[in-house]
Design a protein around this motif. Sequence first.
Motif, PDB file in Angstrom:
ATOM      1  N   LEU A 157       0.827  -1.195   0.000  1.00  0.00           N
ATOM      2  CA  LEU A 157       0.000   0.000   0.000  1.00  0.00           C
ATOM      3  C   LEU A 157       0.864   1.248   0.000  1.00  0.00           C
ATOM      4  CD1 LEU A 157      -2.492  -1.052   2.837  1.00  0.00           C
ATOM      5  CD2 LEU A 157      -2.644  -1.580   0.396  1.00  0.00           C
ATOM      6  N   SER A 158       0.388   2.291  -0.621  1.00  0.00           N
ATOM      7  CA  SER A 158       1.052   3.595  -0.572  1.00  0.00           C
ATOM      8  C   SER A 158       0.187   4.555   0.217  1.00  0.00           C
ATOM      9  CB  SER A 158       1.290   4.136  -1.980  1.00  0.00           C
ATOM     10  OG  SER A 158       0.057   4.338  -2.652  1.00  0.00           O
TER      11      SER A 158
ATOM     12  N   GLY B  57       9.243   5.161   2.066  1.00  0.00           N
ATOM     13  CA  GLY B  57       8.428   6.002   1.206  1.00  0.00           C
ATOM     14  C   GLY B  57       6.953   5.975   1.520  1.00  0.00           C
ATOM     15  N   ALA B  58       6.584   5.958   2.815  1.00  0.00           N
ATOM     16  CA  ALA B  58       5.174   5.972   3.233  1.00  0.00           C
ATOM     17  C   ALA B  58       4.396   4.821   2.611  1.00  0.00           C
ATOM     18  CB  ALA B  58       4.526   7.315   2.890  1.00  0.00           C
ATOM     19  N   ARG B  59       5.053   3.677   2.545  1.00  0.00           N
ATOM     20  CA  ARG B  59       4.409   2.480   1.990  1.00  0.00           C
ATOM     21  C   ARG B  59       4.342   1.414   3.074  1.00  0.00           C
ATOM     22  NH1 ARG B  59       8.218   0.598  -1.286  1.00  0.00           N
ATOM     23  NH2 ARG B  59       6.920  -0.644  -2.697  1.00  0.00           N
ATOM     24  N   ARG B  60       3.481   0.436   2.869  1.00  0.00           N
ATOM     25  CA  ARG B  60       3.287  -0.604   3.875  1.00  0.00           C
ATOM     26  C   ARG B  60       2.937  -1.913   3.180  1.00  0.00           C
ATOM     27  NH1 ARG B  60       2.988   0.982   9.088  1.00  0.00           N
ATOM     28  NH2 ARG B  60       2.646  -0.663  10.631  1.00  0.00           N
TER      29      ARG B  60
END
Length: 273
Positions: free
Chosen positions: A172-173, A210-213
């Motif tokens: 996910l971003s 990078g703010a991803r999960r």
Amino acid sequence: MTPTIARAWAVARRDGMVLGFTDHDRTLMFEGIVFRPDSGLSARAVVQSVGLSVDNSEAVGALSDTAITERDVMAGRWDGADVRLWEVDWTDTGNRHLIFRGHLGEVVRSGAAFRAELRGLSEPLNKAQGRVYHPHCAAALGDGQCRFDLTRAGYWAEGVIEMVEDGQRLVLSGVDGHDPGWFEHGQLMMRLGAAEGLSGLVKADRPLPGARREVELWTALGIGPAAGDRVRLIAGCDRRSETCRMKFLNHLNFRGFPHLPPEDWLIAPKVNR
């Protein structure tokens, strides 16, 4: 049974959709429901008995684009639907008798057809009654016993799917600022896309640069999500006393018994003093 008696079914989904079916060769209508003969739903004989034993039967039918679609079956939208079955005089629909009331069990696909167990109103009597004494909490996060507000800031996040692997592992971003494992034991809810409205239980999650999960589900959703779909993550609770106190600050509503002795205490040797 007279030659003018037919069977009619009304199936009401949890989202409010109501469909009518009949084994007669013409359309019937009563109680504001149109019962169609061409929708492909039929059922085996309903087994009923005196007393509190569970009524049971099985519904089978063909998947179609206008009634029960493959997409809805795979998404679980028919699971738990309310079911009523009448014997009705097709020459006078006012002359009818309700012979079954209950709900559908899990609906499964079988080739180009579906199959579902019918469960009577006495089915809940099979469930265990009373409270279970256990160190872990018996409430579900956010329910009437837990009382935790799941809309509180920091306990949910929304993001967009970048990649899907095997239907269970998603990248996910736009999800940032949460500790590793924050959403484990929580929920992933589909907000936009073909699987909108479906949800799955989170097995594991970890932040990426990078703010991803990366999120892994215990089981794949009935309808596979795709890149670009929007999702919401709900923080997870493992039902332990420490989690309730430290993560959710909600220990006053904890519904477990953390000070119970462990099971091996019963067989541990006793020391005389």
